[in-house]
Design a protein around this motif. Structure first.
Motif, PDB file in Angstrom:
ATOM      1  N   GLU A 140       0.531   2.903  -5.585  1.00 22.27           N
ATOM      2  CA  GLU A 140      -0.816   2.594  -5.113  1.00 22.27           C
ATOM      3  C   GLU A 140      -1.215   1.163  -5.481  1.00 22.27           C
ATOM      4  OE1 GLU A 140      -3.466   5.505  -6.633  1.00 22.27           O
ATOM      5  OE2 GLU A 140      -2.572   7.181  -5.503  1.00 22.27           O
ATOM      6  N   LYS A 141      -0.882   0.749  -6.704  1.00 23.03           N
ATOM      7  CA  LYS A 141      -1.204  -0.611  -7.145  1.00 23.03           C
ATOM      8  C   LYS A 141      -0.490  -1.641  -6.283  1.00 23.03           C
ATOM      9  CE  LYS A 141      -2.297   0.180 -12.022  1.00 23.03           C
ATOM     10  NZ  LYS A 141      -1.946  -0.164 -13.430  1.00 23.03           N
ATOM     11  N   SER A 198       1.284   6.174  -9.150  1.00 22.67           N
ATOM     12  CA  SER A 198       0.193   5.261  -9.502  1.00 22.67           C
ATOM     13  C   SER A 198       0.595   3.810  -9.253  1.00 22.67           C
ATOM     14  CB  SER A 198      -0.204   5.464 -10.964  1.00 22.67           C
ATOM     15  OG  SER A 198      -1.153   4.508 -11.380  1.00 22.67           O
ATOM     16  N   LEU A 199       1.818   3.459  -9.621  1.00 19.85           N
ATOM     17  CA  LEU A 199       2.311   2.100  -9.413  1.00 19.85           C
ATOM     18  C   LEU A 199       2.444   1.780  -7.931  1.00 19.85           C
ATOM     19  CD1 LEU A 199       5.020   1.981 -12.241  1.00 19.85           C
ATOM     20  CD2 LEU A 199       2.859   0.709 -12.193  1.00 19.85           C
ATOM     21  N   ASP A 240       2.475  -7.277  -6.976  1.00 17.10           N
ATOM     22  CA  ASP A 240       2.569  -8.073  -8.211  1.00 17.10           C
ATOM     23  C   ASP A 240       3.966  -7.878  -8.781  1.00 17.10           C
ATOM     24  OD1 ASP A 240       2.278  -8.026 -11.419  1.00 17.10           O
ATOM     25  OD2 ASP A 240       0.858  -9.473 -10.553  1.00 17.10           O
ATOM     26  N   GLN A 242      -2.091  -2.057  -2.946  1.00 15.17           N
ATOM     27  CA  GLN A 242      -3.366  -2.769  -2.969  1.00 15.17           C
ATOM     28  C   GLN A 242      -3.173  -4.255  -3.239  1.00 15.17           C
ATOM     29  OE1 GLN A 242      -5.611  -0.679  -5.910  1.00 15.17           O
ATOM     30  NE2 GLN A 242      -5.776   1.209  -4.680  1.00 15.17           N
ATOM     31  N   VAL A 301       4.162  -5.434 -11.766  1.00 14.43           N
ATOM     32  CA  VAL A 301       4.020  -4.032 -11.347  1.00 14.43           C
ATOM     33  C   VAL A 301       5.310  -3.554 -10.676  1.00 14.43           C
ATOM     34  CG1 VAL A 301       2.756  -2.434  -9.853  1.00 14.43           C
ATOM     35  CG2 VAL A 301       1.524  -4.231 -11.093  1.00 14.43           C
TER      36      VAL A 301
END
Length: 626
Positions: free
Chosen positions: A106-107, A103-104, A113, A110, A116
């Motif tokens: 994917e973040k 999940s991280l 950060d 996108q 993150v």
């Protein structure tokens, strides 16, 4: 660092105390074997440590942050998941971290950060530390090591046999890698390959292990110390099982020697006091009082106690010929299912032969054919002249469930007198009300002892034994080993107990789907021959040299003890000779009118000299006995 500490543990059920005052401490990395007679409380102690049973008093402390896991010997573990799903689910928390990592990722793809990325680094470190990258490989390795084959992976756990489910339960504990492993008979339901894998795993295990096992070879390979529960108390011994046996025997002999010396000193003083009082003289009365004070100061030593165990030996009614049994191309099928084929062997009088091989290869079936319980479908076997067979069935199907213990023996051997039956049963620990118990309520150990008793009374000269050590505690196994070693007949036995094979076998027969292979010697010799066949760079140590060295040391020790006993006996004979002369002089003094003054003076002088010599001999005797 101490991982487990027990202090003054006591367990009672009503007025019956199982054990009391049990204290010990184990450090990280310690691997302790917990031993003791059946009923000593070994399983209960493991359950107390695992917080599955409350102690009556005392306490157990487990180091902060340390996790313990417990394997019961009566595992009833089940699950509707497949074997693979159930085993891999141990890593569920790890896979949760992995899902968070995805999940991280994917973040970050996108919108990069720093926060993150920082969280992702922490998740990745946690995943790696928890063994996430090696999870599937580790599960496959453990399942394969414990004999859980690939074709079982897709089967639901609750469709497996009891033994297979027990292996799954053990695999789950190993995969979970707790800080403290509490294992109750973990080798039950494992074949030899799986046992060897478990030995290697536990030998390099970084956590703390307490294991209850009747497999003494396993205890030798795995344990760095032994915890003995005996007669309600615990003794801690450093070293493996063999070291524990030697130290226990040494301590017992020392305590017995101290007790015997104490008893001899007391009896000697009492005899001297009685002798002095029998003379009824002033000087002898004073000497008696002095000796009585000396006797009062002697501290009494308690006789060392040991657990009750069976006591027996096998004997034969007649001697067999030298050729005890031959078979040629023996084969067996049940319907279309082939059990074995092409079994040819020759057994000679006096041999003690271990029959080994994988589970299901037909070892028990072969014994049952020899015992006349099954008929081979191919080939033939021929017992020798004068051979009388006795068969020990590991399932004790020769016992009648509706009979009492007493009737089971008496009906089989009706010529025995009632007291003879009771005395014989007592040798196998059936005493008092036990002899009226129905066979149906006996424990596994009691049923084994009863079957061994029937076998002993048969006086067969060829013993066919199928897993004779099952259900026997360690001390009873040692008695059985001695009985087989001293047996004047021939023995063919099936056993997974490698220690038992090592101590009794003179030959090992290895059975596989292609036939049977013979190896001279015991288990260690057999392993040595196998390692040579495999071309190992460092072959396993042979057992014969080890046994020969041990027997040589034992003989030398016996010779030293015999020399000491003979020296002591010589001093005791001298003491007895002098005491007899003192008594003779005392009788002469009873009628002094018959003696001249010169004779009285000479006898008095002799009496004083003998008393001095007696004192010296008593000192010498005391020194020799200490």
């Amino acid at each position: 660092m101490i991982s487990i500490a027990a202090k003054d543990l006591c367990l009672s059920f009503g007025v019956d105390e199982v054990f009391g005052g049990v204290s010990f401490a184990l450090n990280e990395g310690d691997r302790a074997g917990l031993v003791g007679a059946n009923g000593a409380g070994k399983t209960s102690l493991l359950k107390i440590i695992a917080k599955k049973l409350a102690q009556s008093s005392g306490r157990v402390d487990i180091a902060s942050g340390r996790r313990a896991d417990y394997l019961s010997q009566l595992s009833d573990y089940t699950s509707q998941k497949t074997v693979w799903e159930d085993a891999i689910s141990i890593y569920e928390d790890v896979f949760r971290i992995e899902r968070r990592m995805r999940s991280l990722e994917e973040k970050m793809a996108q919108a990069p950060d720093d926060s993150v990325f920082s969280e992702y680094e922490k998740a990745t470190a946690s995943f790696e530390q928890a063994g996430g990258y090696a999870a599937e490989r580790n599960v496959r390795s453990v399942l394969a090591g414990l004999g859980i084959t690939q074709d079982m992976h897709k089967r639901p756990v609750d469709t497996l046999s009891g033994g297979q489910r027990a292996r799954v339960a053990l695999a789950r504990i190993i995969i979970s890698a707790p800080d403290i492993l509490l294992l109750d008979e973990p080798t039950n339901h494992l074949d030899l390959d799986a046992i060897r894998w478990l030995e290697n795993y536990l030998s390099s295990y970084r956590g703390t292990v307490i294991v209850v096992s009747h497999d003494r070879y396993f205890l030798d390979k795995v344990c760095s110390q032994m915890l003995e529960l005996s007669m309600g108390t615990m003794t801690v011994y450093q070293g493996n099982y063999t070291s524990y046996l030697e130290k226990r025997e040494e301590i017992y002999r020392q305590r017995l020697r101290e007790y015997q010396l104490n008893q001899k000193l007391i009896k000697r003083e009492q005899a001297i006091i009685l002798r002095y009082r029998s003379w009824s003289k002033d000087w002898s009365y004073k000497a008696a009082k002095s000796r009585e004070k000396r006797l009062e100061k002697i501290e009494r030593v308690d006789k060392p106690r040991t657990e009750q165990t069976i006591a027996f030996r096998f004997d034969i009614a007649q001697t067999s010929g030298n050729d005890v049994l031959r078979c040629e191309n023996l084969g067996m099928k049940f319907g279309e299912k082939r059990i074995f084929k092409d079994i040819s062997l020759h057994i000679e009088k006096g041999e003690k032969i271990a029959l080994t091989g994988p589970n299901g290869i037909g070892k028990t079936t072969l014994l049952r054919i020899f015992a006349g319980q099954l008929k081979a479908t191919e080939g033939a076997f021929l017992p020798g002249v004068g051979v009388k067979m006795g068969y020990y069935d590991q399932h004790q199907q020769n016992l009648s469930e509706d009979k009492t213990v007493m009737d089971e023996i008496w009906d089989a051997y009706p010529r025995l007198q009632p007291q003879q039956v009771r005395d014989t049963l007592a040798l196998f620990l059936f005493r008092g009300d036990d002899i009226e118990k129905p066979v149906s309520v006996l424990s596994g150990g009691e049923r084994s002892r009863l079957s061994l008793l029937k076998l002993m009374l048969s006086k067969a000269n060829l013993l066919l034994l199928d897993e004779p050590t099952n259900h026997l505690d360690i001390d009873s196994r040692q008695v059985l080993e001695d009985a087989i070693a001293d047996f004047p007949g021939t023995v063919l036995f099936v056993s997974h107990d490698r220690y038992f094979i090592n101590m009794t076998a003179t030959r090992v027969l290895d059975m596989d789907e292609n036939g049977i292979y013979s190896y001279e010697g015991n288990w260690d010799d057999y392993q040595y021959h196998l390692s040579l066949r495999r071309g190992d760079e460092e072959p396993a140590a042979a057992g014969k040299t080890e046994r020969s060295q041990r027997f040589k040391q034992e003989r030398e020790q016996q010779q030293r003890l015999q020399a000491e006993r003979e020296k002591i006996a010589g001093v005791e004979r001298e003491i007895e000779r002098h005491e007899n002369r003192v008594a003779e002089i005392a009788r002469l003094f009873e009628d002094p009118a018959r003696l001249s003054p010169q004779q009285l003076e000479e006898l008095g002088r002799e009496h004083r000299d003998i008393e001095k010599e007696l004192a010296r001999l008593l000192e010498e005797w005391t020194e020799m006995m200490s």
